[in-house]
Design a protein around this motif. Structure first.
Motif, PDB file in Angstrom:
ATOM      1  N   ASP A 112      -6.570   1.849  -0.370  1.00  0.00           N
ATOM      2  CA  ASP A 112      -5.862   2.784   0.508  1.00  0.00           C
ATOM      3  C   ASP A 112      -6.822   3.528   1.427  1.00  0.00           C
ATOM      4  O   ASP A 112      -6.472   3.864   2.558  1.00  0.00           O
TER       5      ASP A 112
ATOM      6  N   LEU B 265      -0.264   4.271   0.564  1.00  0.00           N
ATOM      7  CA  LEU B 265      -0.679   5.080   1.712  1.00  0.00           C
ATOM      8  C   LEU B 265      -0.021   4.596   2.996  1.00  0.00           C
ATOM      9  O   LEU B 265       0.480   5.399   3.778  1.00  0.00           O
TER      10      LEU B 265
ATOM     11  N   SER C  93       0.826  -1.208   0.000  1.00  0.00           N
ATOM     12  CA  SER C  93       0.000   0.000   0.000  1.00  0.00           C
ATOM     13  C   SER C  93       0.861   1.258   0.000  1.00  0.00           C
ATOM     14  O   SER C  93       1.675   1.467   0.899  1.00  0.00           O
TER      15      SER C  93
END
Length: 183
Positions: free
Chosen positions: A144, A63, A61
């Motif tokens: 995210d 994020l 990810s």
């Protein structure tokens, strides 16, 4: 992707400072997500932490990687400033401090300036949520966005466990131990 729309629409909004219980628990959140996300994404959710490792480890990810980088730099900045305040040496073996942007250093300086550890922690948590909000993708239904919700839920859960009296007692004990070692 259609499952993620359904997932995100089921998740209630909350504030990290709301009074009363949170609308969902971390366990329920992960269980619900496991019905709609693939195994790899659920594994990322299960491994979310508010204390990223000192050495960066990439997740799938973007994020989560960004948040962990922010948190790591914030923690190193706080450690350095607290060491300076106590006239102790801080060793940054990995030279992380050389990559800390001024906005993160400002957050750390502001937090260290608080007299109350609880006020400082509340300030830091607000900064963490603000950072998460700033890096949240425009698509509020992507993975995210789910990971950001999970991190925010972890922060809110942690805040709910704060106890001012117990925290001050623990702070004084740690502080006295440190001062006792320095003399």
């Amino acid at each position: 992707m259609q499952g993620q729309y359904y997932l995100m629409s089921q998740l209630p909004a909350f504030s990290i400072n709301q009074s009363g219980p949170l609308p969902v628990t971390e366990e329920y959140f992960i269980e619900l997500c496991s019905r709609f996300l693939n195994k790899k994404s659920v594994e990322v959710l299960k491994n979310l932490t508010l204390e990223p490792p000192k050495k960066a480890k990439k997740s799938s990810s973007k994020l989560v990687n960004q948040y962990y980088d922010f948190e790591r730099k914030l923690r190193f900045s706080l450690a350095q400033l607290r060491a300076q305040k106590m006239k102790k040496e801080f060793i940054d073996e990995d030279r992380i401090l050389s990559t800390v942007p001024s906005d993160i250093m400002t957050i750390a300086r502001n937090a260290v300036a608080f007299d109350s550890p609880l006020e400082a922690e509340n300030y830091l948590n607000e900064a963490r949520v603000q950072y998460l909000t700033n890096i949240l993708p425009m698509d509020g239904f992507c993975e995210d966005a789910v990971f950001a919700y999970g991190l925010k839920l972890k922060l809110a859960t942690r805040i709910k466990n704060f106890n001012e009296e117990a925290g001050m007692a623990s702070y004084r004990k740690i502080y006295d131990t440190i001062l006792g070692e320095s003399t």
